[in-house]
Write an enzyme that holds these catalytic residues in place. Structure first.
Site: not given
Length: 307
Positions: A106, A133, A184
């Site tokens: 990240n 996940a 993102k």
């Protein structure tokens, strides 16, 4: 006598980190026929991934000591961003003259984080991860949705896409990776801190007051992103709010899962990245700064009062 043809040896890859992303990508690579070593700090009983109600084991090699490994073709670094420095021993052993490192983490500045701890000249591929996940037990991963990796376009991206072509992972080379990385980051900027601090699930964003606060939080970050060269605007703010609104209300975030497990948080590489970039450009980020102060206090508690 005619020569006997021999099959080429499978490409060797190493995955550093056995969390949700590491375990899932390691399994996908092994199922695609690659020779996979999963590098971990503590022994695992094996690796199994649950998806759509089915549990499937992955026959990966598990290494617990850098002395057990030798250079490979590709390294996938999947640790949390705050654990990057701790992977140096693995990276130094796994990287040879032809090794490439994909950084599946990240935040932004993945390449800058990793360059100092790999041999000079090592190819580094920053990677934006879209995989939902959850690590439900050591060596056991539950995959929810999505299997996408976005990378800056170029020859290295093409090699990475070819590497994983036989798996369910989809590699998407993008021309503007700065924008892709910030986009993102946007998906994490409100969901991760707020769910972790409140110990609530994504459904909290259905509250109108929380949605309004989130919009203001993201608008702050959008101004910083544009100063950093990303093409981020009001449409990205709205898109992120829509993402939260349509997500399963009982879903969580990686930061929430870390808090519930008592693990250190990733705040410095998410909220902290926005605040530091804002300081560089003289842009005020009071809402993100407030979250960062609260997250630092929470992280100190999780670390047992350490700095």
């Amino acid at each position: 006598m005619p020569r006997t043809s021999q099959a080429a040896a499978p490409t060797r890859i190493a995955v550093i980190g056995a969390g949700a992303i590491g375990g899932y990508t390691a399994a996908q690579a092994q199922w695609a026929g690659l020779d996979v070593t999963l590098c971990v700090r503590s022994p695992l009983p094996g690796l199994t991934v649950e998806s759509e109600g089915t549990a499937r084991p992955a026959a990966v090699r598990i290494a617990t000591d850098p002395a057990q490994v030798t250079p490979v073709d590709w390294v996938l670094l999947t640790t949390k961003a705050q654990d990057t420095a701790g992977a140096e021993g693995w990276l130094r052993r796994l990287c040879g003259p032809d090794t490439a490192v994909a950084v599946l983490q990240n935040g932004i500045d993945q390449e800058e984080r990793v360059a100092p701890i790999v041999p000079e000249g090592t190819d580094i591929l920053p990677t934006v991860v879209y995989i939902s996940a959850e690590r439900i037990a050591p060596g056991r991963i539950r995959h929810h949705v999505a299997s996408e990796l976005h990378v800056p376009e170029g020859p290295l991206a093409d090699r990475f896409a070819a590497l994983l072509a036989g798996s369910e992972l989809r590699v998407h080379p993008v021309p503007d990776f700065t924008t892709a990385a910030w986009r993102k980051l946007f998906t994490n900027l409100a969901a991760n801190p707020i769910t972790a601090l409140l110990q609530q699930r994504i459904g909290i964003f259905a509250d109108p007051e929380m949605a309004a606060l989130t919009r203001d939080l993201l608008r702050e970050a959008a101004a910083v992103a544009r100063a950093e060269g990303a093409d981020i605007g009001e449409a990205d703010v709205t898109r992120t709010l829509e993402l939260y609104a349509t997500a399963p209300p009982d879903g969580g975030s990686s930061m929430l899962y870390d808090r519930l497990a008592g693990r250190p948080l990733e705040h410095e590489f998410l909220t902290g990245a926005v605040v530091r970039a804002g300081e560089r450009h003289g842009i005020a980020t009071p809402l993100n700064r407030m979250l960062l102060i609260l997250l630092r206090a929470l992280d100190r508690e999780l670390r047992g009062g350490q700095g």
